[in-house]
Every structure is written in structure tokens, then in C-alpha cells.
Write an enzyme that holds these catalytic residues in place. Structure first.
Site, PDB file in Angstrom:
ATOM      1  CD  GLU A 141      40.321  46.400  40.618  1.00  0.00           C
ATOM      2  OE1 GLU A 141      39.917  45.159  40.597  1.00  0.00           O
ATOM      3  OE2 GLU A 141      40.995  47.020  39.580  1.00  0.00           O
ATOM      4  N   GLY A 188      50.211  47.609  41.564  1.00  0.00           N
ATOM      5  CA  GLY A 188      51.210  48.031  40.297  1.00  0.00           C
ATOM      6  C   GLY A 188      50.715  48.835  39.299  1.00  0.00           C
ATOM      7  CB  ALA A 189      49.345  49.366  36.507  1.00  0.00           C
ATOM      8  CD  GLU A 205      41.704  46.901  35.598  1.00  0.00           C
ATOM      9  OE1 GLU A 205      40.673  46.135  36.040  1.00  0.00           O
ATOM     10  OE2 GLU A 205      42.832  46.969  36.224  1.00  0.00           O
ATOM     11  CG  ASN A 206      41.863  53.624  36.077  1.00  0.00           C
ATOM     12  OD1 ASN A 206      41.262  53.389  36.928  1.00  0.00           O
ATOM     13  ND2 ASN A 206      43.086  53.954  36.275  1.00  0.00           N
ATOM     14  CG  HIS A 235      47.935  42.540  33.985  1.00  0.00           C
ATOM     15  ND1 HIS A 235      47.435  41.029  34.180  1.00  0.00           N
ATOM     16  CD2 HIS A 235      46.817  43.258  34.702  1.00  0.00           C
ATOM     17  CE1 HIS A 235      46.662  41.191  35.088  1.00  0.00           C
ATOM     18  NE2 HIS A 235      46.082  42.156  35.543  1.00  0.00           N
ATOM     19  CD  GLU A 236      46.896  46.854  35.016  1.00  0.00           C
ATOM     20  OE1 GLU A 236      45.556  46.816  34.830  1.00  0.00           O
ATOM     21  OE2 GLU A 236      47.587  46.288  35.839  1.00  0.00           O
ATOM     22  CG  HIS A 259      42.508  44.177  33.180  1.00  0.00           C
ATOM     23  ND1 HIS A 259      41.573  43.184  33.454  1.00  0.00           N
ATOM     24  CD2 HIS A 259      43.446  44.284  34.124  1.00  0.00           C
ATOM     25  CE1 HIS A 259      41.971  42.661  34.570  1.00  0.00           C
ATOM     26  NE2 HIS A 259      43.221  43.177  34.857  1.00  0.00           N
ATOM     27  CD  GLU A 318      43.029  41.854  38.254  1.00  0.00           C
ATOM     28  OE1 GLU A 318      43.776  41.406  37.369  1.00  0.00           O
ATOM     29  OE2 GLU A 318      42.639  42.854  38.079  1.00  0.00           O
TER      30      GLU A 318
END
Length: 875
Positions: free
Chosen positions: A121, A261-262, A264-265, A297-298, A301, A320
Site C-alpha cells: 500500500e 506503523g503497520a 492490514e494485509n 486498528h489493523e 481493517h 482509514e
């Protein structure tokens, strides 16, 4: 200028893809300098036109169309591949070769600490293979990974593991299949000699999901909090939103070199190690909270981003903004909702409001971009979350959940727009929300001017509101909910009775709390039976992301700070008092006149410290001084040195006037119990360390600060003490700093803190300190965390060092940005933020900042990322 203006992408130009990809089979033969990627796609025509695939920095080996080699028919350029295809359905097999070891931009497939990792991304997949690299092309992915077994114990990709085994020549393979259609930006691959922590989670419908966290072997003991955070996230999403996980396994991988930060795959979340690794000796309360929030958060997602994704990148806030709102609510439910709300507002106003006021100002739905990476911003994320919160405030929890349910029913498995989200909210609740569109397409922070008019004869109070948008020629009024209440002279809440005419626009949430629904540029709300001395409590809960302007007296602010039933209003009232005090001191210093600390400030501060029934964390946040950057934002021209001087003066005044109380509070909050990440302990530490920071101003309490540092009780307390020692030049600060380094030199995340502590310390030699750290053996421009901890902190938080009168701070940062741009354009562009506000400073500093920007812009080979921000800043 040596740079030709790059291509600009516009929302108005969006067109659906001319082709779809029904399924894709990827095979990776991993090698540091020659990874071969075989990409087999089942494709179908959707509209007329040639096939255009995105691709960058790829070595093309072969292109087979239904088994026939057609590489000679392909037109290749630096941005992709074009091929004329007459068929309606076909298989396209493309073989490319890439060099993960040399990928310093950390986009696509790259190597970090001898492990393979991806970041796709927004547009990184095109650096792996030729593909329709856009979020509205969804496909079912199967991924086969082949690698040397001795160097790559684990081979990971999206979805469920369907096959694995050994091969000849010491190699092995793994095949992963994701049954859910997804865009390529959610693709992930990780391989390397990692260790894993395992657990399970049983979903509400009785399925057992494997949970695995992969880290480098040296970090295996720092995963417990991350695993607990993951399980809490899964449980919370089931209970609050009714959303269940949908694969057999959920994996997290922590890597040190990561731009974000990370990520979400689907089923394989790749994390910056900063948001996974923690133990009390090495991580602070803020770290623990950050890990819990980012893992949440991830994970969230999975539905708001993966199952329902964005049609195009102009819709980024769709996933987001919504997911930030969800992670904020998660943290609020895990800890303290009042404290969390204030933390979020403080972050918004210190970081996003300046973005709104600068040359990179953009709405939460940008209408154009040159480089998409530049729009992963506070505006899209945090302001986007505030706009989602508006729906929640207007509709209530029940109405908001009805809207979410309809959103998933309509759009599961689709790539959609912000309009689709708004329609689901409106249709589920039978209301018209068209005016919400104005929040999405107008940039800048709205001003909310409120005045009051009291009629003593009729006992009616009129609250008049006017909304506007700075620098807007075509402002369209927002739908703006305003949390509202009234206090009498004793601070008791007043029963609210809107007049018949106002009742339609006043929603009573209780007898003493209402939401005023402002829909027009100018609008009034009238209340009956109001006592003459009632004080309005405005924007409760920070009910809209605006700048509130109301002419409170200091006495009224003191009353609100001491008595209001809304925690945000109490905090805001005290912060306004403190801000006014700093501003008055600035004016006095500029005019060379004397100024005394207002009595209201001391009175309220003392009453808050004495009120043991109030959450200590709220007291700590309320009595913390406004940040220097936020103070600067209140001025047309930022007087750097005088603001810093006034800020330091107020800190010293509060320390001196309340020395006894700070000591009492400090000793009251000392807790020698083992560290726990829980609400009560966090609150105690916050207030104790605030007291320590004030006491550290006074030379007679230097021994207390040193004692806390030497106790090494937990990293929260250690850093609080060391920060105070450095700030006030404690005689043993250099010794403490060295001992800290020697103890933690092998822990990357702790050494990031060591760099940050020094970079943010404001004094006459701040620049020299930072320049010396650039030469330190542990500093590297190729590690984003290290760059952010030193250069990012220095330029953003060190007002005195970065804005040195001779411009040396600007020049040093500009030189580093130019070097970094050649390695990692995304991180280089993010360091430009402080330069974009050059118009806020005196003429001499303006010119020096402009010169630095021009120097960056004139560099041969400047990236799109840096070009976009630098050119817009100078325009």
C-alpha cells in the site's frame, strides 16, 4: 528548476478498469539479488482498449498470452507495460526479476535483517510484478513461496496454508490461498529465520482461529502484550460491532525497517516492531497503549478496509477515518474514555490543525495528488475519524450501528466510495445526511464563533453560532453537532429548556446535556428559565473538529475547569487559561513590562490536585502545559524565542507556587508494585511524572529526579526522569544518558528513545547535539524509525534548535532530506512537514526556510514524493 512537473491524478478523471482479474497465482523464487516472480492471471475484458499494466523497476523475463510468448509485442516504459489483446477472456503469465536486497525505499518486496518482507500500500505491488495496481481490481490470490530452508525457516503469505514441503537443493515451499477477493495493495509475503509465539481465539460462532506472532529470535520475550491486544481486539469487534474473523489463521510479523506503523494485509499483518514489542523494562505506558491501539486498528481493517475496500485512493478516508474511529473507541473501552478523548483532541490540534492551515491543506477526500504516499496524512486519518464521529454523535450508538450493518450488507466484497458509506448511514436511519458531504470536500479547520445574549426580563438565553472557513471563497456550511450545557454560579448543571422554535434543532440527551444541530452559516438557539449568571459549556466531548471562539472571562474558565461535568470541557478550560497566561507573558516580554501569574491559574491548579475523586490521569493532562507548537499556531508570526521563554517562565511559576503540593502528589502516587498496564497504574504514573517534571525545575529537588532514574523501576519512570534531567541540565544528566545507552545499546527500540530524548531537548546547543548524533555509529538513514526518532523529532518538536536564528537548523535538515530522498522518498517527504509552515515566521527565517526548500527542489533526481510537497510549499 531541474525537475519537470510530474503527472497529477484527479478524482474527476476516475474510470473503471478496462479489465478484471478473476484469479492470480503468484510464484516467488526468493533470492536477495535475483528474486524471480511468476504471475499467472485469469483476466477478462470489461471495456474497449489495450491492456495497460503498472510496473516499476522490474526486469521483464517473459510474457505469455494463453501460452504464447508475446514479449516482443509489449510496449514497456518506466511506469508499466502496454499490450494489445483482442480476446475477451485469457490467461496472462508474466515473469519478472527483482532485487529485494537493494530496495531501500521499502516498497514492494525488500530485505530487512536478512528477512524478506513486502509493503504494497498504496502502489508498491507494481514494484513486484506487472499488474492492475489499483484498489478497485479485486481478485482471489494463491501464492507459492520457494526459498532456501536454512535461511528462511518460515514462508508466509495471505490466507490459509494449503500446501508445503521440501524441495531439492536445500529448498522448501509453502502455498497460501486467500479465499476472499482483495486488491493487490493487501498482498503480503514474509520469509526468514524468525521465531513465533502461538495462541488461539475461539470466535462467537465456535471456530478456533490460530494466532501467530513472528519476531526475530532476540525479541521473543516481548510479544505477550501484543498477543493479548490481538485477542482483546477480536473479542471487542465481535461484541461492539458483531464482526467475526473469517480465516483459519491470523498472523503478525514485526520488522525493524518499515515506513509505516503497520499494514492490514489480509491474514498476514506486517508491523513496525515499535507496535509489537514490549516489556516493562523497555516500553512505556504510551508504547503499551500504542501497541494495543495499532494492533486493534489493523485487525479492525479486516472488515473496514479489506472486506469492504476503497474504489480508488481518493476514498482513503473511507477505510482509514472509519478504522481510526474504531480503534479510538476500542482504546476508550479498554482504558478511560475521557482520557482517550482528550489525547485524540490534543493530537489533532497539535498536528492536524497546522496541516489544515498550511500549503498542503486538503480535504479528507483529496481531489488530486501527484504521489499517493503523501496523502497518508493526519487529515485523512485523524480528521477523517472526527467526521465519522460526527455520524456517531448525530445518530447515537444504536443509529450508527444500524448504519454499519447496512453498509456491510450492501458492500461486503466490494470496492466503494465515501458516498456509499454516507448513504448507508442515512438510509438505515431514515435521515438526510447530504450536508455531511461538505466535510469531505472542503479543506481547512472551520471556525465556530459563539456569542450569548441574556434577557433578564424573560430569563431567556440566546446562543448565536456562526461557522466559517478560513481562506474559502465558496464556503458551504457544515452539519455541525455542538455538545452543550449550562452551569450556574456554583458550578451546578442547569436544566435545559429550549423554546418551541429552537426545539427542532436541539436534541436533549439528558436534562442538562444537549446537542445543538448547526446547519446554517448563522443560527441561534434559545433556552428558557435560565439563571442570569449561567455559564455555557460548549463543544462538549469535542463534538466537532473546529476552532471554538467564545469570550469567556478567566473566572468563567476557572469555574468550568473546576466543576463542569464534561471532562473535555474541564481540560479545555484549564488549557485555555494556561494558553492565555503564556500569551500575556509573551506580550509583556515583547513590551518589556512586568507580568504576574493570574490568581485563577493557581487556584484551579490547587483545587484539581486536591480533588482526589478525579481520575489522576485527567488531572495530569489538565495541568500539563500546552505544547510549544500549539502555542505557536495561535500567532500570525511565531516569535520562537519569546514563546519558549514565556513557556519556561510559566512552568517555573507553577513549580514555585505549588512546590509543596507537587511533592505531596509525587509521594502519594509512588507505587513500588510490579508494573502493570492497567488504568489505575497508568493514571498514577502520569500524575507522578507530571509532578516530577515541575519539581525538576527547582534545584532543590534534583536528587529526587536522580533517585527515580536510578531506581530503574520501569521504562515509563526512567524516561520521565531522564527527560527532566536533560531539560533542566541536571549535573548528572550526561552520566545518566551514557549509562542508559550502555545498558540498552543492543535494543533498537530503546535506542530510538535515546535519540529522541536528545533531539527534543531545547537548549543553545540542540543543533550541535543532533549533528553529533547523525555521526553516531547507531544512526542510519536507511532505518525509518531511527530517522524519525532523530531528524523527525528535532525538526518537529525542537522549536529552539530547528528554528535557530542563523538558519543552521534548516540547512542541516535540508541536507539530510536530500540524502534520504535518494534512499527512501516516502520518509524524506514526511520530514518536509516543518518547512511547509515557513510563512508563519519572521522575514529572515522565512527566507532561510524558502532557500532550503528551493535547494531540495533543485536537487537532480528529486522524487515525486518530495517534489509535490516542496513545490506546493513554495507556490
Amino acid at each position: 528548476m531541474t525537475q519537470t512537473a510530474p503527472h497529477v491524478n484527479y478524482l474527476k478523471d476516475y474510470q473503471p478498469s478496462a479489465f478484471s482479474i478473476e484469479s492470480v497465482y503468484l510464484e516467488f523464487e526468493l533470492s536477495p539479488l535475483a528474486t524471480r516472480v511468476t504471475n499467472s492471471m485469469q483476466m477478462q475484458r470489461q471495456a474497449k482498449g489495450d491492456l495497460r499494466l503498472d510496473g516499476e523497476n522490474l526486469k521483464l523475463i517473459s510474457v505469455l498470452l494463453d501460452g504464447e510468448e508475446v514479449i516482443e509485442q509489449c510496449q514497456i516504459d518506466e511506469a508499466g507495460l502496454t499490450l494489445a489483446v483482442a480476446k475477451e477472456k485469457f490467461t496472462l503469465r508474466i515473469v519478472t526479476e527483482i532485487e529485494p536486497q537493494n530496495n531501500t525505499a521499502l516498497e514492494g518486496l525488500y530485505r530487512t535483517s536478512d528477512n524478506y518482507c513486502t509493503q504494497c500500500e498504496a502502489e508498491g505491488f507494481r514494484k513486484i510484478t506487472y499488474y492492475l495496481d489499483r484498489p478497485d481490481v479485486l481478485s482471489v490470490f494463491t501464492t507459492k513461496v520457494i526459498a532456501d530452508k536454512s535461511e528462511n525457516r518460515f514462508l508466509l503469505a495471505n490466507g490459509n496454508l494449503v500446501d508445503s514441503g521440501d524441495l531439492d537443493n536445500g529448498k522448501h515451499f509453502a502455498v497460501w490461498q486467500d479465499p476472499h477477493k482483495k486488491p493487490c495493495y493487501l498482498f503480503a509475503l514474509v520469509a526468514g529465520n524468525l521465531e513465533k509465539v502461538e495462541d488461539t481465539f475461539t470466535t462467537a460462532d465456535g471456530r478456533e482461529v490460530k494466532l501467530e506472532i513472528f519476531v526475530e529470535p532476540r525479541n521473543i520475550e516481548k510479544c505477550e502484550h501484543a498477543m493479548e491486544s490481538l485477542k482483546k481486539s477480536m473479542k471487542w469487534d465481535e461484541e461492539r460491532f458483531g464482526l467475526l474473523y473469517d480465516l483459519d489463521i491470523f498472523m503478525i510479523v514485526a520488522v525493524d525497517d518499515f515506513n509505516m506503523g503497520a499494514m492490514e494485509n489480509k491474514g498476514l499483518n506486517v508491523f513496525n516492531s515499535k507496535f509489537v514489542l514490549a516489556k516493562p523494562e523497555t516500553a512505556t505506558d504510551i508504547d503499551y497503549e500504542g501497541i494495543e491501539a495499532v494492533i486493534g486498528h489493523e485487525y479492525f481493517h479486516n472488515w473496514t478496509g479489506n472486506r469492504v475496500t476503497c474504489r480508488d485512493w481518493f476514498q482513503l478516508t473511507l477505510k482509514e477515518g472509519l478504522t481510526v474511529f474504531r480503534d479510538q473507541e476500542f482504546t476508550a473501552d479498554m482504558l478511560s474514555s475521557a482520557v482517550k478523548r482528550i489525547e485524540d483532541v490534543r493530537r489533532l490540534r497539535s498536528n492536524q490543525f497546522p496541516e489544515d492551515a498550511g500549503p498542503m491543506s486538503h480535504p479528507i477526500q483529496p481531489q488530486s495528488y501527484i504521489e499517493m504516499n503523501n496523502f497518508y496524512t493526519m487529515t485523512v486519518y485523524e480528521k477523517g475519524a472526527e467526521v465519522v464521529r460526527l455520524y456517531h454523535t448525530l445518530l447515537g450508538e444504536t443509529g450508527f450501528q444500524k448504519g454499519m450493518q447496512l453498509y456491510f450488507e450492501r458492500h461486503d466484497g466490494q470496492a466503494v466510495t465515501v458516498q456509499d458509506f454516507r448513504n448507508a448511514m442515512a438510509d438505515a436511519n431514515g435521515v438526510n445526511l447530504e450536508q455531511m458531504h461538505n466535510w469531505y470536500v472542503q479543506s481547512g479547520t472551520p471556525n465556530l464563533e459563539v456569542t450569548r445574549n441574556y434577557d433578564a426580563v424573560t430569563q431567556k438565553l440566546t446562543i448565536s453560532c456562526q461557522q466559517s472557513l478560513p481562506n474559502s471563497d465558496d464556503f458551504q456550511p457544515m452539519l455541525m453537532p455542538i455538545g452543550f450545557g449550562l452551569l450556574d454560579k456554583e458550578g451546578e448543571p442547569v436544566t435545559l429548556e429550549p423554546t418551541f422554535e429552537s426545539a427542532a434543532n436541539v436534541e436533549l440527551r439528558s436534562d442538562t446535556h444537549a446537542v445543538l444541530k448547526l446547519t446554517q452559516a448563522q443560527q441561534s438557539f434559545v433556552f428558557e428559565d435560565v439563571p442570569a449568571d449561567a455559564v455555557p459549556s460548549l463543544l462538549r466531548g469535542f463534538s466537532a473538529p473546529v476552532k471554538l471562539h467564545f469570550d469567556y472571562s478567566n473566572q468563567e474558565l476557572a469555574l468550568l475547569a473546576a466543576k463542569d461535568e464534561d471532562s473535555f470541557v474541564r481540560w479545555e478550560a484549564m488549557q485555555t487559561l494556561l494558553l492565555r497566561t503564556v500569551q500575556a507573558k509573551v506580550a509583556a516580554l515583547q513590551s518589556c513590562i512586568d507580568y504576574q501569574l493570574p490568581s485563577e491559574v493557581i487556584e484551579v491548579a490547587r483545587s484539581l490536585l486536591a480533588a482526589k475523586e478525579i481520575d489522576p490521569a485527567l488531572v495530569a493532562m489538565t495541568l500539563s502545559l500546552p505544547e510549544l507548537g500549539y502555542i505557536g499556531e495561535q500567532y500570525e508570526v511565531v516569535d520562537v524565542d519569546t514563546i519558549y521563554q514565556a513557556h519556561s517562565w510559566l512552568e517555573a511559576e507553577l513549580a514555585n507556587h505549588m512546590q509543596g503540593q507537587w511533592l505531596d502528589v509525587y509521594h502519594r502516587c509512588v507505587n513500588d508494585a510490579p508494573y502493570q498496564y492497567d488504568k489505575a497504574q497508568i493514571a498514577e504514573r502520569m500524575l507522578k511524572n507530571l509532578a516530577l517534571s515541575y519539581l525538576g525545575v527547582l534545584s532543590e529537588h534534583q536528587s529526587l529526579v536522580l533517585k527515580q532514574y536510578q531506581a530503574q523501576h520501569n521504562m515509563t519512570d526512567v524516561l520521565a526522569a531522564l527527560k527532566t534531567m536533560l531539560k533542566h541540565q541536571h549535573p548528572r544528566s550526561v552520566e545518566a544518558l551514557q549509562s542508559f545507552y550502555e545498558r540498552w545499546q543492543d535494543d533498537n527500540l530503546v535506542i530510538d528513545k535515546w535519540f529522541t530524548l536528545q533531539a527534543q531537548t531545547q537548549n543553545d546547543h540542540a543543533l550541535q547535539t543532533t549533528q553529533a548524533l547523525l555521526q553516531h555509529k547507531d544512526f542510519s538513514l536507511t532505518n525509518p524509525n531511527r530517522v524519525r526518532s532523530l531528524l523527525g523529532v528535532f525538526s518537529r518538536l525542537n522549536l529552539v534548535g530547528f528554528h535557530r536564528a542563523d538558519g543552521a537548523g534548516y540547512q542541516m535538515c535540508a541536507e539530510q532530506i536530500m540524502q534520504l530522498d535518494a534512499l527512501n522518498p516516502q520518509i524524506a517527504a514526511r520530514l518536509l512537514g516543518p518547512f511547509t509552515h515557513w510563512k508563519r515566521y519572521d522575514e529572515k527565517r522565512q527566507q532561510m526556510m524558502r532557500n532550503a526548500l528551493q535547494q531540495i527542489l533543485d536537487r537532480k533526481g528529486v522524487s515525486k514524493d518530495v517534489y509535490e510537497i516542496a513545490s506546493k510549499s513554495l507556490a
